[in-house]
Design an enzyme around this catalytic site. Structure first.
Site, PDB file in Angstrom:
ATOM      1  N   MET A 169      57.888  38.349  38.249  1.00 23.00           N
ATOM      2  CA  MET A 169      59.313  38.954  38.567  1.00 23.00           C
ATOM      3  C   MET A 169      59.328  39.109  39.918  1.00 23.00           C
ATOM      4  O   MET A 169      60.431  40.101  39.966  1.00 23.00           O
ATOM      5  CB  MET A 169      59.248  40.839  37.571  1.00 23.00           C
ATOM      6  CG  MET A 169      58.492  41.069  35.904  1.00 23.00           C
ATOM      7  SD  MET A 169      58.800  42.600  35.770  1.00 23.00           S
ATOM      8  CE  MET A 169      58.327  43.099  36.749  1.00 23.00           C
ATOM      9  N   LYS A 214      45.497  44.079  39.272  1.00 22.37           N
ATOM     10  CA  LYS A 214      46.104  45.317  39.410  1.00 22.37           C
ATOM     11  C   LYS A 214      47.001  45.688  38.651  1.00 22.37           C
ATOM     12  O   LYS A 214      46.495  47.299  38.643  1.00 22.37           O
ATOM     13  CB  LYS A 214      47.023  45.422  40.472  1.00 22.37           C
ATOM     14  CG  LYS A 214      47.871  46.488  40.866  1.00 22.37           C
ATOM     15  CD  LYS A 214      48.173  46.260  41.765  1.00 22.37           C
ATOM     16  CE  LYS A 214      49.974  47.482  41.527  1.00 22.37           C
ATOM     17  NZ  LYS A 214      50.747  46.822  41.294  1.00 22.37           N
ATOM     18  N   SER A 237      52.099  45.470  45.861  1.00 20.55           N
ATOM     19  CA  SER A 237      52.676  46.118  44.631  1.00 20.55           C
ATOM     20  C   SER A 237      54.532  45.576  44.955  1.00 20.55           C
ATOM     21  O   SER A 237      54.589  46.373  46.106  1.00 20.55           O
ATOM     22  CB  SER A 237      52.133  47.282  44.319  1.00 20.55           C
ATOM     23  OG  SER A 237      53.997  47.878  43.255  1.00 20.55           O
ATOM     24  N   HIS A 253      50.910  38.320  44.599  1.00 17.13           N
ATOM     25  CA  HIS A 253      50.907  37.121  43.923  1.00 17.13           C
ATOM     26  C   HIS A 253      50.966  35.286  44.290  1.00 17.13           C
ATOM     27  O   HIS A 253      50.564  34.857  43.635  1.00 17.13           O
ATOM     28  CB  HIS A 253      52.743  36.996  44.035  1.00 17.13           C
ATOM     29  CG  HIS A 253      53.560  37.878  43.008  1.00 17.13           C
ATOM     30  ND1 HIS A 253      54.456  38.649  43.897  1.00 17.13           N
ATOM     31  CD2 HIS A 253      53.614  38.524  41.865  1.00 17.13           C
ATOM     32  CE1 HIS A 253      54.418  40.142  42.869  1.00 17.13           C
ATOM     33  NE2 HIS A 253      54.476  40.219  41.804  1.00 17.13           N
TER      34      HIS A 253
HETATM   35  O1  PAF Z   1      52.836  41.797  35.825  1.00 18.37           O
HETATM   36  C1  PAF Z   1      54.213  41.928  35.763  1.00 18.37           C
HETATM   37  O2  PAF Z   1      54.833  41.305  36.745  1.00 18.37           O
HETATM   38  C2  PAF Z   1      55.279  41.364  34.636  1.00 18.37           C
HETATM   39  O3  PAF Z   1      54.592  42.128  33.473  1.00 18.37           O
HETATM   40  C3  PAF Z   1      54.434  39.780  33.528  1.00 18.37           C
HETATM   41  C4  PAF Z   1      53.470  39.817  33.050  1.00 18.37           C
HETATM   42  C5  PAF Z   1      55.680  39.003  34.570  1.00 18.37           C
HETATM   43  C6  PAF Z   1      55.668  39.974  31.736  1.00 18.37           C
HETATM   44  O4  PAF Z   1      56.955  40.381  32.546  1.00 18.37           O
END
Ligand code: PAF
Length: 279
Positions: free
Chosen positions: A33, A154, A190, A40
């Protein structure tokens, strides 16, 4: 479609389909997101080890937010995200609009038959959250047809839900979980941490300390969890849950048996933080 040096930026289903068709080798998918951090990027790093191509999506999915304030305040920093992804060697980024993901003439109501996990813990405190995650991921997996997908530990319960989604609808996709990335203090990385002040970060750091302490307990007692909830509450953390659970079903347990975790969620002010440790 745009191309930033060698990274394709895809906005529509059409450009995504063309991109997908142009690939002859394996494709890994990392859904996000945005407001990207090292956590990430570690998913991208792992994805690159096993697939020739990596596609990342950035889409803040309104369907999975039960709290409008959390949705409005969710950090958005697309230019910085694109720079990070380019630097990380990602091949393509999918940046769909709401209508691209949820066309107005289509219904989105994918259900899991094995769904008891959807209503406990995160599902209990964020009603409808997993349903929203399931709709968006079903859509992404169908549009992208990746060989592999990568998710962060997480969001442990999300990982358990995605595993069921894949078992029930996308058996051909290989599912991977990547260990949680932490700050030096132990705080789980996060996107929501960006909203914490320095003082709040010092308090948030204590969540990891509680998890470590509970991990090292002789017995997995609820009393030990309650004591930590008290300690955190004195510091300003309003805990929603702190429990020992069995995996993959997330049932509360007090008996050590191997495939287990301690899971945490709580509020610091109006920022919701989650974390977990595998046992
Ligand atoms: O973990 C996330 O950031 C969201 O839940 C995801 C997997 C991108 C789905 O919108």
């Amino acid at each position: 479609m745009w191309a930033i040096s060698t990274m394709n930026i895809l906005f529509s289903n059409h450009s995504l389909t063309n991109y997908r068709k142009s690939l002859s080798k394996s494709l890994a998918f990392v859904p996000t997101m945005g407001a990207l951090h090292q956590g990430h990027l570690s998913l991208v790093e792992e994805a690159k080890k096993s697939c020739e191509n990596v596609i990342v999506s950035i889409f803040v999915n309104p369907l999975q937010f039960n709290n409008p304030d959390d949705l409005n305040k969710y950090p958005r920093m697309i230019q910085k995200d694109l720079e990070l992804l380019k630097h990380a060697g990602v091949n393509a980024v999918f940046l769909p609009s709401y209508e691209t993901i949820y066309p107005p003439n289509q219904e989105f109501n994918i259900q899991l038959s094995n769904n008891s996990i959807e209503s406990v813990f995160e599902g209990h405190f964020r009603p409808g959250h997993f349903n929203g995650v399931i709709q968006v991921l079903h859509r992404f997996f169908s549009l992208i047809s990746p060989h592999e997908v990568y998710f962060g530990q997480k969001d442990l319960q999300q990982c358990m839900v995605v595993k069921i989604l894949i078992d029930e609808y996308f058996k051909e996709i290989k599912f991977n979980i990547v260990e949680t990335k932490r700050e030096n203090s132990g705080l789980a990385m996060s996107s929501r941490n960006m909203r914490l002040t320095n003082d709040e970060i010092n308090v948030a750091n204590q969540i990891y300390q509680s998890l470590l302490l509970l991990k090292n307990e002789e017995n997995y007692s609820q009393l030990a969890c309650e004591l930590e909830i008290k300690r955190l509450s004195i510091l300003g953390l309003k805990t929603e849950y702190l429990n020992y659970v069995n995996l993959p079903n997330m049932e509360i347990t007090s008996i050590k048996n191997g495939n287990q975790a301690i899971v945490y969620a709580g509020f610091l002010g109006n920022i919701r933080l989650i974390d977990n440790l595998l046992l």
